[in-house]
Design a protein around this motif. Structure first.
Motif, mmCIF file in Angstrom:
data_model
loop_
_atom_site.group_PDB
_atom_site.id
_atom_site.type_symbol
_atom_site.label_atom_id
_atom_site.label_comp_id
_atom_site.label_asym_id
_atom_site.label_seq_id
_atom_site.Cartn_x
_atom_site.Cartn_y
_atom_site.Cartn_z
ATOM 1 N N ALA A 147 -50.169 28.367 -41.360
ATOM 2 C CA ALA A 147 -49.002 28.976 -42.002
ATOM 3 C C ALA A 147 -47.739 28.685 -41.183
ATOM 4 C CB ALA A 147 -49.209 30.477 -42.159
ATOM 5 N N GLU A 148 -47.852 28.719 -39.895
ATOM 6 C CA GLU A 148 -46.707 28.421 -39.033
ATOM 7 C C GLU A 148 -46.233 26.983 -39.240
ATOM 8 O OE1 GLU A 148 -46.301 28.277 -34.304
ATOM 9 O OE2 GLU A 148 -46.702 30.298 -35.098
ATOM 10 N N GLU A 149 -47.160 26.048 -39.333
ATOM 11 C CA GLU A 149 -46.797 24.645 -39.571
ATOM 12 C C GLU A 149 -46.170 24.473 -40.954
ATOM 13 O OE1 GLU A 149 -50.050 22.094 -37.027
ATOM 14 O OE2 GLU A 149 -50.767 23.230 -38.775
ATOM 15 N N ARG A 150 -46.678 25.207 -41.959
ATOM 16 C CA ARG A 150 -46.090 25.122 -43.300
ATOM 17 C C ARG A 150 -44.673 25.697 -43.304
ATOM 18 N NH1 ARG A 150 -51.304 26.701 -44.695
ATOM 19 N NH2 ARG A 150 -50.613 28.775 -45.325
ATOM 20 N N TYR A 151 -44.432 26.745 -42.508
ATOM 21 C CA TYR A 151 -43.071 27.290 -42.405
ATOM 22 C C TYR A 151 -42.146 26.265 -41.740
ATOM 23 C CZ TYR A 151 -39.072 30.168 -41.279
ATOM 24 O OH TYR A 151 -37.783 30.644 -41.170
ATOM 25 N N LEU A 152 -42.612 25.628 -40.693
ATOM 26 C CA LEU A 152 -41.809 24.588 -40.038
ATOM 27 C C LEU A 152 -41.549 23.426 -41.005
ATOM 28 C CD1 LEU A 152 -43.427 24.637 -36.489
ATOM 29 C CD2 LEU A 152 -41.131 25.441 -37.115
ATOM 30 N N LEU A 157 -37.986 20.467 -44.777
ATOM 31 C CA LEU A 157 -37.732 20.026 -46.151
ATOM 32 C C LEU A 157 -36.440 20.597 -46.719
ATOM 33 C CD1 LEU A 157 -41.242 20.343 -47.838
ATOM 34 C CD2 LEU A 157 -39.904 18.254 -47.595
ATOM 35 N N TYR A 158 -36.118 21.828 -46.345
ATOM 36 C CA TYR A 158 -34.972 22.533 -46.915
ATOM 37 C C TYR A 158 -34.055 23.058 -45.809
ATOM 38 C CZ TYR A 158 -38.265 22.376 -50.801
ATOM 39 O OH TYR A 158 -39.155 21.957 -51.749
ATOM 40 N N PRO A 159 -33.497 22.158 -45.007
ATOM 41 C CA PRO A 159 -32.674 22.603 -43.878
ATOM 42 C C PRO A 159 -31.469 23.414 -44.340
ATOM 43 C CG PRO A 159 -32.380 20.246 -44.260
ATOM 44 C CD PRO A 159 -33.489 20.704 -45.163
ATOM 45 N N GLY A 160 -31.240 24.514 -43.646
ATOM 46 C CA GLY A 160 -30.082 25.349 -43.933
ATOM 47 C C GLY A 160 -30.181 26.197 -45.186
ATOM 48 N N ARG A 187 -42.233 34.974 -33.915
ATOM 49 C CA ARG A 187 -42.900 34.141 -32.920
ATOM 50 C C ARG A 187 -42.117 32.880 -32.593
ATOM 51 N NH1 ARG A 187 -47.689 35.143 -35.320
ATOM 52 N NH2 ARG A 187 -47.775 33.178 -36.423
ATOM 53 N N LEU A 188 -41.540 32.297 -33.631
ATOM 54 C CA LEU A 188 -40.786 31.059 -33.464
ATOM 55 C C LEU A 188 -39.339 31.321 -33.023
ATOM 56 C CD1 LEU A 188 -42.051 29.108 -36.610
ATOM 57 C CD2 LEU A 188 -42.689 28.716 -34.237
#
Length: 191
Positions: A147-152, A157-160, A187-188
């Motif tokens: 899930a963390e990698e998918r959030y990153l 993919l959608y910066p900003g 966490r991030l």
């Protein structure tokens, strides 16, 4: 307004002045409101849109739960290609998440684009290849990424855009509950 879609097409194929004028005649402007639908499941997708202003979300209903699998923003084309190309009813939804303006292209006008624009068919092939690779990437991510990698991946993919997209939409895209997304963000240390 049409200059934006011409520029987007021009990034993939060369256009002469006559072709640019033709493109302006086949894309029709449409204003939309937040929460309206570009496409509902059960309806055949009959148009491609180019987003001038605003955003959309792509989702499916699974047992009454909305599963978001993508977003579209300014400068993106929007369509359910599966329904558009097969002329079959869509199993997916595309909904506006902001008020917006689009340029719309009908199926018949897309066929004219392919015929009248020298690189039209090449443009269609390049877009199709891009969509195919993105679909494979997304499927692979669902099976291999945390899930963390998918959030990153979402951030890449959608910066900003995380400030424009409701957090519960982002959590659906990532595949977690909103509380889990909050923990991932904490966490991030990403706000």
């Amino acid at each position: 307004m049409h200059d934006l879609v011409i520029a987007a097409i021009g990034r993939l194929i060369e256009l002469n002045e006559e072709e640019k004028i033709f493109i302006k005649t086949i894309f029709k402007e449409k204003s939309v409101k937040k929460e309206e639908f570009f496409l509902r499941e059960g309806v055949v997708c009959r148009e491609v849109g180019f987003i001038i202003k605003g955003m959309v979300r792509y989702y499916i209903n699974k047992g009454g739960e909305e599963k978001i699998y993508g977003f579209g923003k300014e400068g993106d084309f929007v369509c359910n290609n599966e329904s558009f190309l097969s002329r079959q009813p869509s199993s997916k939804n595309i909904q506006y998440i902001e008020d917006g303006v689009l340029l719309m292209l009908s199926y018949d006008n897309l066929q004219l684009f392919y015929k009248k624009v020298r690189g039209g068919e090449r443009f269609g092939r390049l877009i199709g290849e891009y969509l195919f690779v993105e679909a494979l990437r997304q499927i692979t991510s669902l099976y291999t990424d945390s899930a963390e990698e998918r959030y990153l991946n979402f951030l890449q993919l959608y910066p900003g855009l995380q400030q424009r997209i409701p957090q519960y939409f982002i959590s659906s895209f990532v595949g977690v509950k909103p509380q889990s997304l909050s923990r991932i963000r904490k966490r991030l240390s990403i706000n």
